[in-house]
Design a protein around this motif. Structure first.
Motif, PDB file in Angstrom:
ATOM      1  N   ASP A  80      30.888 -34.914 -46.647  1.00 25.62           N
ATOM      2  CA  ASP A  80      30.340 -34.011 -45.636  1.00 25.62           C
ATOM      3  C   ASP A  80      29.231 -34.674 -44.816  1.00 25.62           C
ATOM      4  O   ASP A  80      28.872 -34.190 -43.745  1.00 25.62           O
ATOM      5  CB  ASP A  80      29.790 -32.744 -46.291  1.00 25.62           C
ATOM      6  N   GLU A  81      28.714 -35.790 -45.291  1.00 24.92           N
ATOM      7  CA  GLU A  81      27.602 -36.465 -44.630  1.00 24.92           C
ATOM      8  C   GLU A  81      28.016 -37.641 -43.753  1.00 24.92           C
ATOM      9  O   GLU A  81      27.169 -38.277 -43.143  1.00 24.92           O
ATOM     10  CB  GLU A  81      26.614 -36.979 -45.689  1.00 24.92           C
ATOM     11  N   ILE A  82      29.305 -37.942 -43.677  1.00 21.96           N
ATOM     12  CA  ILE A  82      29.725 -39.168 -43.001  1.00 21.96           C
ATOM     13  C   ILE A  82      30.193 -38.933 -41.557  1.00 21.96           C
ATOM     14  O   ILE A  82      30.648 -39.840 -40.888  1.00 21.96           O
ATOM     15  CB  ILE A  82      30.786 -39.928 -43.831  1.00 21.96           C
ATOM     16  N   GLY A  83      30.072 -37.735 -41.071  1.00 25.06           N
ATOM     17  CA  GLY A  83      30.388 -37.460 -39.678  1.00 25.06           C
ATOM     18  C   GLY A  83      31.873 -37.502 -39.371  1.00 25.06           C
ATOM     19  O   GLY A  83      32.681 -36.923 -40.093  1.00 25.06           O
ATOM     20  N   PHE A  84      32.237 -38.211 -38.310  1.00 23.27           N
ATOM     21  CA  PHE A  84      33.624 -38.199 -37.838  1.00 23.27           C
ATOM     22  C   PHE A  84      34.597 -38.872 -38.797  1.00 23.27           C
ATOM     23  O   PHE A  84      35.813 -38.761 -38.634  1.00 23.27           O
ATOM     24  CB  PHE A  84      33.744 -38.804 -36.439  1.00 23.27           C
ATOM     25  N   LEU A  85      34.112 -39.550 -39.814  1.00 23.48           N
ATOM     26  CA  LEU A  85      34.985 -40.168 -40.817  1.00 23.48           C
ATOM     27  C   LEU A  85      35.213 -39.241 -42.016  1.00 23.48           C
ATOM     28  O   LEU A  85      35.757 -39.656 -43.030  1.00 23.48           O
ATOM     29  CB  LEU A  85      34.395 -41.493 -41.291  1.00 23.48           C
ATOM     30  N   LYS A  86      34.808 -37.996 -41.893  1.00 23.87           N
ATOM     31  CA  LYS A  86      34.877 -37.038 -43.006  1.00 23.87           C
ATOM     32  C   LYS A  86      36.292 -36.907 -43.565  1.00 23.87           C
ATOM     33  O   LYS A  86      36.492 -36.941 -44.771  1.00 23.87           O
ATOM     34  CB  LYS A  86      34.380 -35.673 -42.537  1.00 23.87           C
ATOM     35  N   SER A  87      37.277 -36.768 -42.716  1.00 25.43           N
ATOM     36  CA  SER A  87      38.655 -36.598 -43.169  1.00 25.43           C
ATOM     37  C   SER A  87      39.149 -37.831 -43.923  1.00 25.43           C
ATOM     38  O   SER A  87      39.761 -37.721 -44.989  1.00 25.43           O
ATOM     39  CB  SER A  87      39.562 -36.314 -41.975  1.00 25.43           C
ATOM     40  N   MET A  88      38.874 -39.019 -43.369  1.00 21.78           N
ATOM     41  CA  MET A  88      39.271 -40.260 -44.022  1.00 21.78           C
ATOM     42  C   MET A  88      38.578 -40.383 -45.378  1.00 21.78           C
ATOM     43  O   MET A  88      39.192 -40.758 -46.370  1.00 21.78           O
ATOM     44  CB  MET A  88      38.920 -41.467 -43.151  1.00 21.78           C
ATOM     45  N   CYS A  89      37.312 -40.041 -45.429  1.00 25.20           N
ATOM     46  CA  CYS A  89      36.540 -40.104 -46.667  1.00 25.20           C
ATOM     47  C   CYS A  89      37.127 -39.174 -47.720  1.00 25.20           C
ATOM     48  O   CYS A  89      37.301 -39.569 -48.876  1.00 25.20           O
ATOM     49  CB  CYS A  89      35.083 -39.741 -46.369  1.00 25.20           C
ATOM     50  N   ARG A  90      37.462 -37.967 -47.335  1.00 26.43           N
ATOM     51  CA  ARG A  90      38.012 -37.002 -48.298  1.00 26.43           C
ATOM     52  C   ARG A  90      39.344 -37.490 -48.870  1.00 26.43           C
ATOM     53  O   ARG A  90      39.596 -37.343 -50.065  1.00 26.43           O
ATOM     54  CB  ARG A  90      38.177 -35.643 -47.639  1.00 26.43           C
ATOM     55  N   LYS A  91      40.197 -38.029 -48.026  1.00 28.18           N
ATOM     56  CA  LYS A  91      41.480 -38.546 -48.506  1.00 28.18           C
ATOM     57  C   LYS A  91      41.261 -39.722 -49.458  1.00 28.18           C
ATOM     58  O   LYS A  91      41.930 -39.845 -50.481  1.00 28.18           O
ATOM     59  CB  LYS A  91      42.360 -38.961 -47.333  1.00 28.18           C
ATOM     60  N   PHE A  92      40.310 -40.570 -49.124  1.00 28.26           N
ATOM     61  CA  PHE A  92      39.967 -41.714 -49.953  1.00 28.26           C
ATOM     62  C   PHE A  92      39.468 -41.250 -51.320  1.00 28.26           C
ATOM     63  O   PHE A  92      39.935 -41.712 -52.366  1.00 28.26           O
ATOM     64  CB  PHE A  92      38.906 -42.546 -49.230  1.00 28.26           C
ATOM     65  N   VAL A  93      38.527 -40.312 -51.333  1.00 25.89           N
ATOM     66  CA  VAL A  93      37.958 -39.807 -52.583  1.00 25.89           C
ATOM     67  C   VAL A  93      39.026 -39.108 -53.420  1.00 25.89           C
ATOM     68  O   VAL A  93      39.104 -39.303 -54.632  1.00 25.89           O
ATOM     69  CB  VAL A  93      36.754 -38.878 -52.312  1.00 25.89           C
ATOM     70  N   THR A  94      39.882 -38.328 -52.771  1.00 26.85           N
ATOM     71  CA  THR A  94      40.951 -37.631 -53.489  1.00 26.85           C
ATOM     72  C   THR A  94      41.894 -38.631 -54.153  1.00 26.85           C
ATOM     73  O   THR A  94      42.260 -38.478 -55.322  1.00 26.85           O
ATOM     74  CB  THR A  94      41.743 -36.716 -52.537  1.00 26.85           C
ATOM     75  N   LYS A  95      42.266 -39.661 -53.417  1.00 28.81           N
ATOM     76  CA  LYS A  95      43.212 -40.641 -53.946  1.00 28.81           C
ATOM     77  C   LYS A  95      42.620 -41.442 -55.104  1.00 28.81           C
ATOM     78  O   LYS A  95      43.296 -41.736 -56.075  1.00 28.81           O
ATOM     79  CB  LYS A  95      43.657 -41.594 -52.846  1.00 28.81           C
ATOM     80  N   TYR A  96      41.353 -41.808 -55.001  1.00 28.46           N
ATOM     81  CA  TYR A  96      40.739 -42.717 -55.967  1.00 28.46           C
ATOM     82  C   TYR A  96      39.725 -42.052 -56.899  1.00 28.46           C
ATOM     83  O   TYR A  96      38.947 -42.752 -57.539  1.00 28.46           O
ATOM     84  CB  TYR A  96      40.048 -43.868 -55.227  1.00 28.46           C
ATOM     85  N   THR A  97      39.725 -40.730 -57.023  1.00 29.32           N
ATOM     86  CA  THR A  97      38.694 -40.042 -57.802  1.00 29.32           C
ATOM     87  C   THR A  97      38.490 -40.640 -59.184  1.00 29.32           C
ATOM     88  O   THR A  97      37.370 -40.999 -59.556  1.00 29.32           O
ATOM     89  CB  THR A  97      38.995 -38.535 -57.924  1.00 29.32           C
ATOM     90  N   ASP A  98      39.545 -40.747 -59.952  1.00 32.07           N
ATOM     91  CA  ASP A  98      39.394 -41.233 -61.333  1.00 32.07           C
ATOM     92  C   ASP A  98      38.859 -42.660 -61.379  1.00 32.07           C
ATOM     93  O   ASP A  98      37.972 -42.979 -62.174  1.00 32.07           O
ATOM     94  CB  ASP A  98      40.724 -41.140 -62.083  1.00 32.07           C
ATOM     95  N   THR A  99      39.374 -43.512 -60.506  1.00 32.43           N
ATOM     96  CA  THR A  99      38.915 -44.900 -60.456  1.00 32.43           C
ATOM     97  C   THR A  99      37.463 -44.966 -60.004  1.00 32.43           C
ATOM     98  O   THR A  99      36.664 -45.731 -60.564  1.00 32.43           O
ATOM     99  CB  THR A  99      39.800 -45.730 -59.504  1.00 32.43           C
ATOM    100  N   LEU A 100      37.105 -44.162 -59.009  1.00 32.89           N
ATOM    101  CA  LEU A 100      35.722 -44.151 -58.519  1.00 32.89           C
ATOM    102  C   LEU A 100      34.757 -43.663 -59.590  1.00 32.89           C
ATOM    103  O   LEU A 100      33.666 -44.224 -59.744  1.00 32.89           O
ATOM    104  CB  LEU A 100      35.607 -43.291 -57.259  1.00 32.89           C
TER     105      LEU A 100
END
Length: 127
Positions: A80-100
């Motif tokens: 929510d803090e990354i501005g216009f990259l919010k959608s890309m960030c959410r997809k990234f976090v969703t895909k890699y949650t366990d690894t992250l």
């Protein structure tokens, strides 16, 4: 003068929109993947930067004894803090949650975490 500024702004906006549309197709299916083998590279422009930014923020907000749920909560809020990259960030976090979560539980820095999951290039080992 004002007319020129407006024209330049419109031109820049058009180029950015076009660039985003070009990469949107690659990204629609959560296709955030690095390369293969030792020569891993980021697929989307800015993905390495966004990963490092997010990992630094999350690392600074979790304590040494943070639970898996604590880390997941921080990850879910950081986009929510990354501005216009919010959608890309959410997809990234969703895909890699366990690894992250696993990576954020280590003492690795943000660059190492992002290289380990393949969105940043790995640094060459120096002898």
């Amino acid at each position: 003068m004002l007319r020129n500024i407006i024209l330049v702004t419109l031109l820049i906006s058009s180029v950015c929109a076009f660039h985003w549309e070009m990469h949107k197709e690659e990204f629609n299916g959560n296709e955030i993947e690095g390369g293969s083998g030792d020569n891993q590279t980021e697929q989307l422009p800015g993905m390495c930067w966004a990963c490092k930014w997010a990992m630094k923020k999350v690392k600074s907000r979790i304590s040494n004894g943070a639970t898996t749920d604590d880390i997941k909560n921080k990850l879910s809020m950081i986009c929510d803090e990354i501005g216009f990259l919010k959608s890309m960030c959410r997809k990234f976090v969703t895909k890699y949650t366990d690894t992250l979560v696993e990576e954020l539980s280590t003492t690795d820095d943000a660059r190492t975490i992002c290289a380990n999951i393949g969105v940043c290039k790995k640094r060459a080992l120096r002898n």
